[in-house]
Design an enzyme around this catalytic site. Structure first.
Site, short mmCIF file in Angstrom:
data_model
loop_
_atom_site.label_atom_id
_atom_site.label_comp_id
_atom_site.label_asym_id
_atom_site.label_seq_id
_atom_site.Cartn_x
_atom_site.Cartn_y
_atom_site.Cartn_z
N ARG A 108 -3.03 0.99 5.91
CA ARG A 108 -4.21 1.86 5.99
C ARG A 108 -4.06 3.02 6.97
NH1 ARG A 108 -5.35 -3.25 5.04
NH2 ARG A 108 -6.79 -3.69 3.35
N HIS A 133 -2.25 2.23 1.06
CA HIS A 133 -1.06 2.17 0.21
C HIS A 133 -0.80 3.46 -0.59
CE1 HIS A 133 -0.53 -1.83 1.48
NE2 HIS A 133 -1.17 -2.48 0.53
N HIS A 207 5.79 -4.78 -1.90
CA HIS A 207 4.58 -5.60 -1.83
C HIS A 207 4.69 -6.84 -2.73
CE1 HIS A 207 0.34 -6.43 -1.31
NE2 HIS A 207 0.14 -5.33 -0.62
N ASP A 279 -4.57 -11.14 7.15
CA ASP A 279 -4.26 -9.82 6.60
C ASP A 279 -4.06 -8.89 7.81
OD1 ASP A 279 -3.86 -7.68 4.96
OD2 ASP A 279 -5.86 -7.69 4.05
N GLU A 344 4.94 -7.89 4.13
CA GLU A 344 5.32 -6.49 3.96
C GLU A 344 5.95 -6.00 5.25
OE1 GLU A 344 1.61 -4.39 2.75
OE2 GLU A 344 0.92 -6.44 2.50
C1 GLA Z 1 -2.43 -5.21 1.50
C2 GLA Z 1 -3.64 -5.12 2.31
C3 GLA Z 1 -4.66 -6.08 1.81
C4 GLA Z 1 -4.93 -5.89 0.35
C5 GLA Z 1 -3.64 -5.94 -0.41
C6 GLA Z 1 -3.83 -5.60 -1.85
O1 GLA Z 1 -1.69 -6.31 1.80
O2 GLA Z 1 -3.40 -5.32 3.68
O3 GLA Z 1 -5.85 -5.92 2.53
O4 GLA Z 1 -5.51 -4.63 0.14
O5 GLA Z 1 -2.71 -5.06 0.12
O6 GLA Z 1 -4.89 -6.27 -2.44
#
Ligand code: GLA
Length: 379
Positions: A108, A133, A207, A279, A344
């Protein structure tokens, strides 16, 4: 006269035939098949890499997507360890970045805004108030040029994409090369390389959504190790607050292999802020050292063991918090919440707006390089 021309012609045909056999020879181990047609008429192909031990990876020229990844378990039975779809249509309409290459900026950017050399840039906001992304049509949705290659002990693909100045709001023509290489030690390596003609920012990753149990059920019993003493807490829109927090004594501590489900429901604010689960970006202790393991995943039931090595400073671990059994995946699988471990390797989220984070700026004349290795074995 005819007597002389005929042998020369025959020799010529032989040479042409032989050299075409030779040039095909280097590619024949990498097979290529039709996968679908894009709405604009472009053809999507699927390339298959196979090594001597039965590991097999299928890659699309659409998004550089790893569509299938077959790995043997402790009994030698092969299973697909990544989530994905059977059809191109699903990838186009429904995919939450399954297996794709992500760019220009993975993760982000707060308010989709950043300033570089006194110019302010505005990106597409596709994640609440933020850009995620790469924006509306990131690298995951582009058709890449793909050239297969083989050596004695590897087979792979060279992928190429040129992102034009202004695409998705980013400055500079960015020339991106990604190389996928599978070797006979069950290591799959991704090398990223990029150059630009104007100062720009970038953050590239893959990803893939791992689930070492053939893509079935949740991963709450899979054991995760993250070689990281600290992580980046986020705000309610998943932007790092700037704090670097120790994992010690928190559910974020994966320094020794720990079941993902062990603390996922703990009463810990950071888990609740991201839709219930993990996350977040961990700051790797490996500091760019490609020979030191950055993360691992182990499935105690079937023995599959994945180790990840990277030159990148961070790793985003996402536990599939937004999956809700509505997507119809490969092999008849549906994907419930917490059915995946996404790892990732990347720079930290929102780096362009956090001067203390490692720089994500690429200048003309410089070449960006990064590498990540995914090594499978059984225990
Ligand atoms: C990344 C983001 C998550 C989500 C995924 C896709 O990993 O960090 O919050 O948006 O991509 O769903």
């Amino acid at each position: 006269m005819r007597n002389r021309i005929l042998p020369v012609l025959a020799a010529l045909i032989c040479i042409i035939f032989y050299s075409s056999c030779q040039s095909n020879h280097s590619q024949e181990r990498v097979s290529k098949s039709f996968f679908g047609i894009m709405p604009n008429g472009d053809t999507v192909f699927r390339y298959t890499l196979t090594n001597a031990h039965g590991e097999q990876i299928k890659v699309l020229n659409y998004g550089g997507i790893i569509q299938s990844w077959l790995v043997p378990d402790k009994n030698g039975k092969r299973g697909d360890v990544v989530l994905g779809f059977d059809s191109l249509d699903q990838y186009i309409k429904q995919s939450p970045y399954f297996g794709a290459l992500i760019g220009r900026f993975a993760n982000r950017i707060a308010h989709g805004t950043f300033t570089l050399n006194d110019s302010t840039y505005h990106l597409y906001l596709n994640d609440g108030p933020n850009s995620l992304h790469g924006g509306a049509v990131g690298f995951d949705k582009k058709i890449w040029t793909v050239i297969p290659f083989t050596t004695d002990s590897t087979e792979g693909l060279k992928l190429h994409y040129v992102s034009k100045n202004g695409e998705e709001g980013y400055p500079g023509d960015l020339d991106v090369h990604v190389t996928y290489t599978l070797n006979n030690e069950n290591a799959f390596r991704i090398d990223y390389e990029a150059t630009t003609d104007k100062p720009t920012i970038l953050n590239l990753t893959n990803h893939s959504y791992f689930n070492l149990n053939d893509g079935k059920g949740t991963i709450l019993n899979e054991k995760l190790m993250l070689n990281a003493d600290t992580f980046l807490p986020v705000d309610s829109t998943s932007i790092p607050t700037g704090e670097i927090r120790s994992v010690a004594g928190t559910p974020m501590d994966f320094r020794t292999p720990t079941e993902v489900g062990a603390h996922i429901d703990d009463n810990y604010r950071q888990l609740q802020l991201v839709h219930g689960g993990y996350d977040h970006n961990w700051i790797l202790n490996t500091k760019g050292n490609l020979s030191e393991v950055a993360a691992s995943v182990y499935d105690p039931d079937n023995g599959r063991f994945l180790q990840i090595y990277t030159t990148q400073p961070g790793i985003q671990f996402y536990s599939g918090n937004f999956l809700d059994s509505t997507l119809h995946g490969k092999d008849g699988n549906v994907y419930p919440k917490h059915s995946t471990i996404v790892l990732e390797t990347q720079h930290y989220p929102d780096s362009p707006n956090e001067p203390s984070f490692p720089s994500v700026v690429l200048n003309p004349g410089d070449t960006f390089h990064s590498s990540t290795i995914y090594k499978f074995s059984v225990k």
